[in-house]
Design an enzyme around this catalytic site. Sequence first.
Site, short mmCIF file in Angstrom:
data_model
loop_
_atom_site.label_atom_id
_atom_site.label_comp_id
_atom_site.label_asym_id
_atom_site.label_seq_id
_atom_site.Cartn_x
_atom_site.Cartn_y
_atom_site.Cartn_z
N HIS A 66 0.88 -1.17 -0.01
CA HIS A 66 0.12 0.00 0.12
C HIS A 66 0.76 1.29 -0.16
O HIS A 66 0.40 2.30 0.49
CB HIS A 66 -0.81 0.18 1.13
N ASN A 139 -10.39 -3.18 2.20
CA ASN A 139 -9.97 -3.09 0.76
C ASN A 139 -11.26 -2.99 -0.01
O ASN A 139 -12.38 -3.06 0.43
CB ASN A 139 -9.62 -4.32 0.34
#
Length: 512
Positions: A66, A139
Amino acid sequence: MYVKGRISMNNTNQKKKLTTAFGIPVADDQNSLTAGKRGPVLVQDVHLLEKLGHFDRERIPERVVHAKGAGAGGYFEVTADVTKYTKAKFLSEIGKRTEVFARFSTVGGEKGSADAERDPRGFALKFYTEEGNYDLVGNNTPVFFIRDPLKFPDFIHTQKRNPANNCKDPNMFWDFLSLTPESIHQVTILFSDRGIPASFRNMNGYSSHTYKWYNEKGEYFWVQYHFKTDQGIKNLTRQEAEVMRSKDPDHATRDLYDAIERGDYPSWTLQMQIMTPEQAKDYRFDILDITKVWPHADFPSIEIGKLVLNRNPENYFAEVEQAAFGPQNFVPGIAASPDKMLQGRLFSYHDTHIHRLGPNYHLLPVNAPKNATDNSYQRDGSMRTDPNGGGGPNYWPNSFNGPEPDISAKEPPIEISGQADRHQYTHPNDDFVQPGNLYRDVMTDQDRENLAGNIIGHLGGAQKRIQLRQTALFFKADPDYGNRVAKGLKLDAKEVEKLADMSHDERAKATS
Ligand code: NDP
């Protein structure tokens, strides 16, 4: 791409005087101090040394996953009474608003990678509640590739770069996935057109994990969060994404910022799926298994709130790069479930933030509680920027009126039994049911065509034996799914079917 008007202008008549980082006036910021006109630079130029030394240390370690992301502030507003399920104070009243910071991201790429990559998107939220910061780190997909944290570092290595040539490698990617059949559900979602959202505003956010909510009476429930985009789902086709990656690698970052700048605030409606422990006990698969969704027909969603993003960060590094979300940050009324992936994340996030930002990362303004106070006995450590507890006691128990534990924050126990062992999740044969349902019942024929095309373009770069092994998994989800991919890759459909009929170990051996 040059964008006008992003650097804020000092509109007062009074210009500030330039100083060193220690507030000392700087007389000249253009010419280094030298011995004579053409002589070497003097060590005595402490302003130069300070400036270069700080520059040398500007970069902090990027997130191992990320790394590329965009963030914004906003609020969450409760729209339904959920007090029978949770005693979390920020959810206690219809109309109640709580300040939020959100960060969206891609997963596998580096900090400079393109936003239009095929990759899950992180959907991380920090709620600054009166009972401390609650982080929900989800997510844009309701499931995940693996269900045991022991596999996580291996899985991520396969999404990164080949250790020999430092290039992305379809062999690594598909070798691991084809040897990990539990990934098939997430692979199907990732390679559907949802795998490249048109922007961060046009995607849903899911907790993916099961969490525990508990009420004032001590009753608990298993829950899953679904943040549905109010902007509508929009995706890029693989062809559109290819153009976007070269035209504007920051397109989603820019889109979020620009939308908020023009007052077009993105919002999401929060829907919850909620089940009792009794329902979970007898359910047809393990509801803690993150590779599976809870079918809506069995567990319909209820709408409970609205997330609105209406504030851009003033400074990207301060607020977005230094933001540290951790699924271990719960408030009373919300707790972890025994989902193994979640259990692994409860350790990993805090651990990685300590590595990336230091042991006092919780003092950074974006991470510090805003509507509660930090009354812990943790002290010292590098970059301690607050009064460090002053002269108060730094141990518990104490008889100097120091902060004391609050029994009302205790969560209800859950029953656990059995042997300490390395257990697998139950019902492994169900791994193909939900991706099959998605393929057959949810997708249109155009979606199926795009899915197969997206896979063929990527899997086609892997060795043939790996293509065969992975296509057998698609076949197991649905024969038409496997056959479409086999046709596009010019694989022998009979061979694919034969591999699909084998056990996992036999298939791995036959394609080794
Ligand atoms: P439903 O028909 O009630 O739900 C189907 C869901 O599929 C919709 O809620 C929608 O999610 C989602 N969806 C639509 N297109 C796609 C796509 N291209 N890729 C991924 N998801 C898509 O049936 P079920 O609840 O029984 O689920 C059937 C299948 O749908 C599951 O096996 C799973 O693969 C998928 N799914 C299910 C979800 C759930 O929580 N039950 C959530 C997301 C996907 P949304 O409304 O969130 O946009």
